[in-house]
Design a protein around this motif. Structure first.
Motif, short mmCIF file in Angstrom:
data_model
loop_
_atom_site.label_atom_id
_atom_site.label_comp_id
_atom_site.label_asym_id
_atom_site.label_seq_id
_atom_site.Cartn_x
_atom_site.Cartn_y
_atom_site.Cartn_z
N TYR A 251 4.52 5.20 -13.03
CA TYR A 251 3.20 4.62 -13.29
C TYR A 251 2.36 4.58 -12.03
CZ TYR A 251 -0.37 1.45 -15.07
OH TYR A 251 -1.57 0.88 -15.45
N ARG A 252 2.91 4.06 -10.93
CA ARG A 252 2.09 3.96 -9.73
C ARG A 252 1.81 5.33 -9.12
NH1 ARG A 252 5.34 4.45 -5.34
NH2 ARG A 252 7.44 3.56 -5.34
N THR A 253 2.73 6.28 -9.29
CA THR A 253 2.47 7.63 -8.79
C THR A 253 1.32 8.28 -9.55
OG1 THR A 253 4.79 7.87 -8.14
CG2 THR A 253 3.49 9.90 -8.35
N LEU A 254 1.28 8.08 -10.87
CA LEU A 254 0.18 8.62 -11.67
C LEU A 254 -1.15 8.00 -11.27
CD1 LEU A 254 1.75 8.74 -15.25
CD2 LEU A 254 1.04 10.69 -13.85
N LEU A 255 -1.13 6.71 -10.95
CA LEU A 255 -2.36 6.05 -10.53
C LEU A 255 -2.86 6.61 -9.21
CD1 LEU A 255 -1.79 2.31 -11.48
CD2 LEU A 255 -3.26 3.97 -12.58
N TYR A 256 -1.94 6.96 -8.28
CA TYR A 256 -2.37 7.59 -7.02
C TYR A 256 -3.15 8.86 -7.32
CZ TYR A 256 1.45 5.02 -4.73
OH TYR A 256 2.32 4.09 -4.27
N SER A 257 -2.54 9.70 -8.17
CA SER A 257 -3.13 11.02 -8.42
C SER A 257 -4.49 10.91 -9.07
CB SER A 257 -2.18 11.85 -9.28
OG SER A 257 -2.02 11.26 -10.57
N ARG A 258 -4.71 9.80 -9.82
CA ARG A 258 -6.02 9.61 -10.46
C ARG A 258 -6.94 8.73 -9.61
NH1 ARG A 258 -3.53 7.78 -16.30
NH2 ARG A 258 -2.50 9.73 -16.82
N ILE B 196 0.87 -1.18 0.00
CA ILE B 196 0.00 0.00 0.00
C ILE B 196 0.90 1.23 0.00
CG2 ILE B 196 -1.56 1.37 1.42
CD1 ILE B 196 -2.99 -1.10 2.21
N TYR B 197 0.66 2.12 -0.94
CA TYR B 197 1.40 3.37 -1.05
C TYR B 197 0.44 4.52 -0.77
CZ TYR B 197 4.68 0.47 -3.82
OH TYR B 197 5.52 -0.51 -4.27
N ASP B 198 0.71 5.27 0.28
CA ASP B 198 -0.12 6.42 0.63
C ASP B 198 -1.61 6.06 0.64
OD1 ASP B 198 -0.59 9.04 1.40
OD2 ASP B 198 -0.76 9.77 -0.66
N GLY B 199 -1.92 4.91 1.19
CA GLY B 199 -3.31 4.48 1.32
C GLY B 199 -3.87 3.71 0.15
N HIS B 200 -3.08 3.55 -0.92
CA HIS B 200 -3.56 2.89 -2.13
C HIS B 200 -2.89 1.53 -2.32
CE1 HIS B 200 -5.54 6.58 -3.56
NE2 HIS B 200 -4.46 7.22 -3.14
N PRO B 201 -3.64 0.44 -2.41
CA PRO B 201 -3.06 -0.88 -2.71
C PRO B 201 -2.72 -0.99 -4.19
CG PRO B 201 -5.44 -1.08 -2.46
CD PRO B 201 -5.10 0.36 -2.17
N PHE B 202 -1.47 -1.34 -4.48
CA PHE B 202 -1.00 -1.37 -5.86
C PHE B 202 -1.28 -2.73 -6.50
CE2 PHE B 202 2.66 -1.40 -8.99
CZ PHE B 202 2.06 -0.50 -9.86
N LEU B 203 -1.82 -2.70 -7.74
CA LEU B 203 -2.13 -3.90 -8.52
C LEU B 203 -3.05 -4.86 -7.76
CD1 LEU B 203 1.38 -4.64 -10.12
CD2 LEU B 203 -0.53 -3.33 -11.09
N LEU B 204 -3.99 -4.29 -7.00
CA LEU B 204 -4.86 -5.10 -6.16
C LEU B 204 -5.69 -6.08 -6.97
CD1 LEU B 204 -6.01 -5.79 -3.39
CD2 LEU B 204 -7.62 -3.88 -3.65
N ASP B 205 -6.24 -5.65 -8.10
CA ASP B 205 -7.07 -6.55 -8.91
C ASP B 205 -6.28 -7.77 -9.37
OD1 ASP B 205 -9.43 -5.06 -8.79
OD2 ASP B 205 -8.82 -3.77 -10.44
N ASP B 206 -5.01 -7.58 -9.72
CA ASP B 206 -4.18 -8.70 -10.18
C ASP B 206 -3.95 -9.71 -9.05
OD1 ASP B 206 -3.46 -7.71 -12.94
OD2 ASP B 206 -2.75 -6.05 -11.74
N HIS B 207 -3.70 -9.20 -7.84
CA HIS B 207 -3.50 -10.09 -6.71
C HIS B 207 -4.79 -10.84 -6.36
CE1 HIS B 207 0.62 -9.06 -5.61
NE2 HIS B 207 0.33 -7.80 -5.89
#
Length: 286
Positions: free
Chosen positions: A276-283, A36-47
């Motif tokens: 990529y993951r930073t852009l996803l946070y912002s969106r 989890i980065y700044d409250g956001h789980p990364f690639l959660l759907d894939d896991h």
């Protein structure tokens, strides 16, 4: 720390499951680790997709949903006072009579816990050690991220607990496979090489993501059966997993030296991953 156990948020010291859980007695369980980065789980759907496919393989009648896991994660982040964390989602078969059960498991144990992440900045570099321990063949048609971890434990003991090294498996047929806790890649002439799933490796979520990222970035991708000499002539070597993301390999003992963190391909993919993951946070799209 607080954790989730079968619908309840409890202190880790108070968590318990039945000693008759077949995840304990027979290793019938699977898990996912992610960040989890700044409250956001990364690639959660894939896991979630991977653990659901694994549950089907083990005849465990449970399906994870993104909504359910996100709700648990947000509750635990609040209770533990965290914004960045390492997550382990663990689902085991659950309690059943002693014996090898052939019917589906209907009451699994669902556990989720987190740990605070302290991550060094920038692209890290490790030394590779070719293991004497061979990567065993998976129990099913494709390797699951399951409780059957003895092969990895024996390999880890072989290289000891040195955080600056990663052991590299050959499979039982002598082909390059993967790291003890990572997938293996190398770069030569702007071509990205990695062992094929047929070698018995875990098809890591980060492995799949990096392959997509590399393809979009113009790399030629080659997945196949490779011997030690194939990696010996590489310009760059790196490994991936969901916790350490991408780390470079400066040398593999007895095989050769590589560009390590100065490698242009590895550095490019590392920076692209971060972007990529930073852009996803912002969106808010993770």
């Amino acid at each position: 720390m607080y954790m989730h156990v079968n619908g309840q948020i409890v202190n880790e010291g108070e968590a318990h499951i039945s000693p008759f859980d077949h995840g304990f007695l027979y290793g019938l369980g699977v898990f996912e680790t992610f960040r989890i980065y700044d409250g956001h789980p990364f690639l959660l759907d894939d896991h979630i997709n991977r653990i659901n496919n694994s549950l089907k393989e083990l005849h465990i009648l449970y399906v994870c949903s993104r909504h359910e896991i996100e709700k648990i994660l947000q509750e635990l982040l609040y209770e533990n006072g965290l914004r960045d964390a390492r997550i382990r989602l663990n689902i085991s078969a659950g309690a059943a009579p002693v014996g090898l059960q052939t019917s589906p498991y209907q009451r699994p144990n669902i556990l989720l816990f987190m740990q605070q992440m302290i991550v060094p900045q920038g692209l890290q570099e490790k030394k590779g050690i070719l293991l004497k321990t061979r990567r065993n063949k998976p129990e099913t048609s494709e390797r699951l991220k399951s409780h059957h971890y003895l092969n990895n434990m024996i390999a880890k003991r072989e290289i000891t607990a040195n955080p600056d090294s990663e052991g590299i498996f050959l499979n039982e047929d002598g082909y390059l496979a993967e790291g003890i806790a990572s997938n293996l890649f190398w770069v030569k002439d702007h071509t990205l090489y990695t062992p094929a799933i047929q070698t018995g490796i875990l098809n890591g979520v980060t492995r799949q993501f990096v392959l997509k990222l590399a393809k979009k970035s113009g790399f030629v991708i080659q997945e196949g059966l490779y011997k030690i000499e194939d990696i010996g002539t590489a310009d760059e070597v790196f490994c991936t997993n969901s916790i350490q993301e991408i780390f470079s390999v400066g040398e593999i003992k007895g095989i050769g030296s590589f560009q390590g963190r100065s490698g242009t391909g590895t550095s490019f993919l590392f920076e692209a991953y971060q972007t990529y993951r930073t852009l996803l946070y912002s969106r808010n799209e993770i």
